[in-house]
Write a protein that holds these residues in place. Structure first.
Motif, mmCIF file in Angstrom:
data_model
loop_
_atom_site.group_PDB
_atom_site.id
_atom_site.type_symbol
_atom_site.label_atom_id
_atom_site.label_comp_id
_atom_site.label_asym_id
_atom_site.label_seq_id
_atom_site.Cartn_x
_atom_site.Cartn_y
_atom_site.Cartn_z
ATOM 1 N N ALA A 77 -6.362 2.280 10.050
ATOM 2 C CA ALA A 77 -4.963 2.430 10.433
ATOM 3 C C ALA A 77 -4.206 3.161 9.327
ATOM 4 O O ALA A 77 -4.618 3.160 8.162
ATOM 5 N N THR A 78 -3.105 3.782 9.689
ATOM 6 C CA THR A 78 -2.244 4.484 8.742
ATOM 7 C C THR A 78 -0.998 3.646 8.474
ATOM 8 O O THR A 78 -0.399 3.105 9.404
ATOM 9 N N VAL A 79 -0.623 3.532 7.209
ATOM 10 C CA VAL A 79 0.568 2.764 6.832
ATOM 11 C C VAL A 79 1.808 3.606 7.170
ATOM 12 O O VAL A 79 2.066 4.635 6.551
ATOM 13 N N ARG A 80 2.562 3.165 8.177
ATOM 14 C CA ARG A 80 3.737 3.908 8.628
ATOM 15 C C ARG A 80 5.051 3.277 8.166
ATOM 16 O O ARG A 80 6.079 3.950 8.136
ATOM 17 N N ARG A 81 5.051 1.998 7.821
ATOM 18 C CA ARG A 81 6.295 1.333 7.447
ATOM 19 C C ARG A 81 6.000 0.274 6.396
ATOM 20 O O ARG A 81 5.013 -0.456 6.492
ATOM 21 N N ILE A 82 6.875 0.179 5.379
ATOM 22 C CA ILE A 82 6.736 -0.830 4.323
ATOM 23 C C ILE A 82 8.114 -1.441 4.060
ATOM 24 O O ILE A 82 9.090 -0.718 3.841
ATOM 25 N N PHE A 98 0.853 -1.178 0.000
ATOM 26 C CA PHE A 98 0.000 0.000 0.000
ATOM 27 C C PHE A 98 0.895 1.237 0.000
ATOM 28 O O PHE A 98 2.098 1.150 0.276
ATOM 29 N N GLN A 99 0.304 2.369 -0.266
ATOM 30 C CA GLN A 99 1.083 3.602 -0.301
ATOM 31 C C GLN A 99 1.424 4.056 1.119
ATOM 32 O O GLN A 99 0.570 4.038 2.001
ATOM 33 N N LEU A 100 2.673 4.451 1.323
ATOM 34 C CA LEU A 100 3.104 4.937 2.629
ATOM 35 C C LEU A 100 2.279 6.170 3.021
ATOM 36 O O LEU A 100 2.117 7.097 2.249
ATOM 37 N N GLY A 101 1.736 6.152 4.245
ATOM 38 C CA GLY A 101 0.915 7.259 4.721
ATOM 39 C C GLY A 101 -0.561 7.130 4.383
ATOM 40 O O GLY A 101 -1.373 7.942 4.840
ATOM 41 N N SER A 102 -0.924 6.118 3.588
ATOM 42 C CA SER A 102 -2.335 5.934 3.225
ATOM 43 C C SER A 102 -3.102 5.288 4.379
ATOM 44 O O SER A 102 -2.519 4.732 5.311
ATOM 45 N N THR A 103 -4.433 5.367 4.296
ATOM 46 C CA THR A 103 -5.302 4.795 5.318
ATOM 47 C C THR A 103 -5.895 3.479 4.820
ATOM 48 O O THR A 103 -6.382 3.402 3.691
ATOM 49 N N VAL A 104 -5.830 2.468 5.668
ATOM 50 C CA VAL A 104 -6.405 1.169 5.326
ATOM 51 C C VAL A 104 -7.357 0.754 6.444
ATOM 52 O O VAL A 104 -7.322 1.302 7.552
ATOM 53 N N GLN A 105 -8.202 -0.208 6.146
ATOM 54 C CA GLN A 105 -9.085 -0.773 7.159
ATOM 55 C C GLN A 105 -8.581 -2.179 7.503
ATOM 56 O O GLN A 105 -8.321 -2.990 6.615
ATOM 57 N N VAL A 106 -8.428 -2.427 8.797
ATOM 58 C CA VAL A 106 -8.001 -3.744 9.270
ATOM 59 C C VAL A 106 -9.231 -4.439 9.854
ATOM 60 O O VAL A 106 -9.889 -3.897 10.746
ATOM 61 N N ARG A 107 -9.526 -5.654 9.336
ATOM 62 C CA ARG A 107 -10.722 -6.383 9.761
ATOM 63 C C ARG A 107 -10.315 -7.644 10.516
ATOM 64 O O ARG A 107 -9.513 -8.454 10.025
ATOM 65 N N PHE A 108 -10.871 -7.788 11.703
ATOM 66 C CA PHE A 108 -10.625 -8.948 12.552
ATOM 67 C C PHE A 108 -11.864 -9.847 12.477
ATOM 68 O O PHE A 108 -12.967 -9.403 12.794
ATOM 69 N N ARG A 109 -11.674 -11.095 12.039
ATOM 70 C CA ARG A 109 -12.801 -12.010 11.811
ATOM 71 C C ARG A 109 -12.722 -13.218 12.736
ATOM 72 O O ARG A 109 -11.639 -13.668 13.119
ATOM 73 N N LYS A 110 -13.913 -13.738 13.067
ATOM 74 C CA LYS A 110 -13.989 -15.045 13.719
ATOM 75 C C LYS A 110 -13.706 -16.120 12.680
ATOM 76 O O LYS A 110 -14.030 -15.936 11.499
ATOM 77 N N GLU A 165 13.181 -12.107 -1.637
ATOM 78 C CA GLU A 165 13.139 -13.535 -1.981
ATOM 79 C C GLU A 165 11.717 -14.078 -2.009
ATOM 80 O O GLU A 165 11.303 -14.736 -2.956
ATOM 81 N N SER A 166 10.931 -13.786 -0.965
ATOM 82 C CA SER A 166 9.580 -14.353 -0.886
ATOM 83 C C SER A 166 8.519 -13.453 -1.526
ATOM 84 O O SER A 166 7.430 -13.924 -1.872
ATOM 85 N N GLY A 167 8.822 -12.163 -1.655
ATOM 86 C CA GLY A 167 7.837 -11.227 -2.184
ATOM 87 C C GLY A 167 6.837 -10.747 -1.153
ATOM 88 O O GLY A 167 5.944 -9.950 -1.460
ATOM 89 N N ILE A 168 6.947 -11.221 0.094
ATOM 90 C CA ILE A 168 6.030 -10.812 1.156
ATOM 91 C C ILE A 168 6.315 -9.370 1.560
ATOM 92 O O ILE A 168 7.472 -8.951 1.684
ATOM 93 N N VAL A 169 5.260 -8.605 1.771
ATOM 94 C CA VAL A 169 5.379 -7.210 2.178
ATOM 95 C C VAL A 169 5.104 -7.114 3.678
ATOM 96 O O VAL A 169 4.057 -7.564 4.158
ATOM 97 N N HIS A 170 6.052 -6.566 4.418
ATOM 98 C CA HIS A 170 5.894 -6.381 5.860
ATOM 99 C C HIS A 170 5.402 -4.955 6.101
ATOM 100 O O HIS A 170 6.105 -3.985 5.791
ATOM 101 N N LEU A 171 4.194 -4.825 6.645
ATOM 102 C CA LEU A 171 3.569 -3.524 6.864
ATOM 103 C C LEU A 171 3.559 -3.165 8.347
ATOM 104 O O LEU A 171 3.248 -4.015 9.198
ATOM 105 N N GLY A 172 3.874 -1.927 8.658
ATOM 106 C CA GLY A 172 3.710 -1.398 10.007
ATOM 107 C C GLY A 172 2.540 -0.431 10.007
ATOM 108 O O GLY A 172 2.554 0.575 9.293
#
Length: 394
Positions: free
Chosen positions: A343-348, A320-332, A353-360
């Motif tokens: 939440a605001t994206v503060r770290r990317i 996602f774009q740094l500083g953008s707003t996202v919605q985090v959904r917690f499901r059963k 190697e794996s292509g996984i994106v670590h978001l803060g």
């Protein structure tokens, strides 16, 4: 003489500086009786010429204390405050317009040099904040005590006039670093205080750190003559309800942390890394992350690596774009209850190697639901849910 006074008031209009200059020029030509005429028109006071001249000079000095910068001259505001509170000969100060009354009120609670609130007003607001009936997480608040590093050395090298200019610039930096509804005060000398509303510990630390960084990057006149080569600031932060349960305790906690910061200077205590170590929990479970762009249909699964009241880290397949707003959904069944928060994206950080994106992600609003999600019962439910579905964290 009366006609000349009337013309002077009409020509000056709301320009108080022009009015003062005009009255004094007229008094030089016609004598001190002009001051009697002027005060009769301005305040409805009938004073002998000698008394009027004496009060006029005292009132102008009062105005300079109110508004020390040369660009400001609010004669009517200072006049009412002087004659009502100092000379005590104006019993009914209703002659002012609402704007002028606001100037009087503002001047009575602010520091004349910096324009920030003074210590008495700051402590009164802090006391009121504790007396206010608190309803939930949105009523969390913090105070920050800040102190300029080696300011005496700066004054000795650059002079007190440069020191005053530096204090004004620091006040402006502080205004830029906080929100409109926060309270900033000159606490005394080169010390400042902030009252930050509706913030968690991490948010308060970020604000203090932002001010520290802005100070570090600002070039002050003559700072190269200091041993450090720079005029910097240190800060101590304390948050309600974690750190204290009374105004005195909260101030004491912030003051002790400021003292710690001053040992190395140009520092905020506690630091953000200190706070993270305290309240971050390692939590591996599944969430959905969706962009807040009006399209609610798009969401992407992610696996959390840690969670706190301030935010979470999550591994995701998309960025996602740094500083953008996202919605985090917690499901059963992965969480004990179903909820969502922005939440605001503060770290990317992308793993090549794996292509996984670590978001803060930093939560925009704190809530009781976050506390419930991080409790022991919630953790049992998450483990049970992942076993049931056969999912395994990445």
């Amino acid at each position: 003489m009366h006609n000349e006074i009337g013309s002077l008031f009409r020509d000056a209009g709301h320009d108080d500086r022009a009015l003062v200059t005009g009255i004094e020029n007229l008094a030089d030509r016609r004598g001190p009786g002009i001051y009697s005429q002027a005060l009769r028109v301005l305040a409805g006071l009938d004073l002998p010429a000698a008394d009027a001249e004496k009060h006029w000079e005292a009132m102008l000095n009062h105005c300079r204390i109110f508004f020390p910068t040369k660009s400001e001259c609010h004669l009517r505001a200072a006049l009412v405050d002087y004659f009502h509170r100092e000379a005590r000969i104006l019993r009914d100060p209703r002659i002012l317009e609402a704007q002028d009354l606001e100037q009087v009120r503002r001047a009575s609670i602010t520091d004349g040099l910096t324009g920030l609130y003074h210590q008495g007003y700051f402590k009164a607001r802090l006391e009121h904040q504790f007396n206010w009936k608190k309803r939930g997480p949105r009523d969390r608040f913090a105070i920050v005590l800040l102190d300029l590093d080696h300011f005496k050395q700066y004054n000795d090298h650059c002079g007190h006039l440069a020191g005053d200019d530096a204090l004004r610039r620091v006040a402006e930096i502080i205004r830029l670093g906080i929100r409109d509804y926060d309270v900033a005060a000159r606490y005394g000398g080169e010390e400042f205080a902030l009252l930050l509303f509706r913030v968690a510990s991490r948010q308060a630390l970020l604000i203090a750190e932002r001010i520290r960084e802005m100070m570090e990057k600002t070039v002050f006149f003559g700072q190269e003559m200091m041993e450090s080569g720079n005029l910097t600031i240190s800060a101590g932060v304390a948050t309600y309800p974690e750190d204290a349960q009374s105004p005195r305790e909260l101030l004491t906690q912030a003051d002790q942390r400021l003292y710690q910061a001053k040992q190395s200077r140009n520092r905020v205590v506690p630091s953000e890394s200190d706070r993270r170590r305290v309240d971050r929990r390692r939590v591996r479970s599944i969430v959905e992350v969706a962009p807040c762009d009006g399209n609610n249909d798009r969401s992407y699964p992610g696996v959390t690596t840690d969670l706190s009241r301030q935010g979470l880290s999550v591994d995701c397949g998309v960025s996602f774009q740094l500083g953008s707003t996202v919605q985090v959904r917690f499901r059963k069944p992965f969480w004990s209850k179903e909820t969502a928060t922005e939440a605001t994206v503060r770290r990317i950080r992308r793993d090549k190697e794996s292509g996984i994106v670590h978001l803060g992600l930093e939560f925009r609003e704190l809530g009781d639901t976050i506390e419930a999600l991080t409790g022991p019962h919630a953790r049992d439910r998450r483990d049970e849910g992942m076993k049931t579905t056969g999912s395994s964290p990445a």
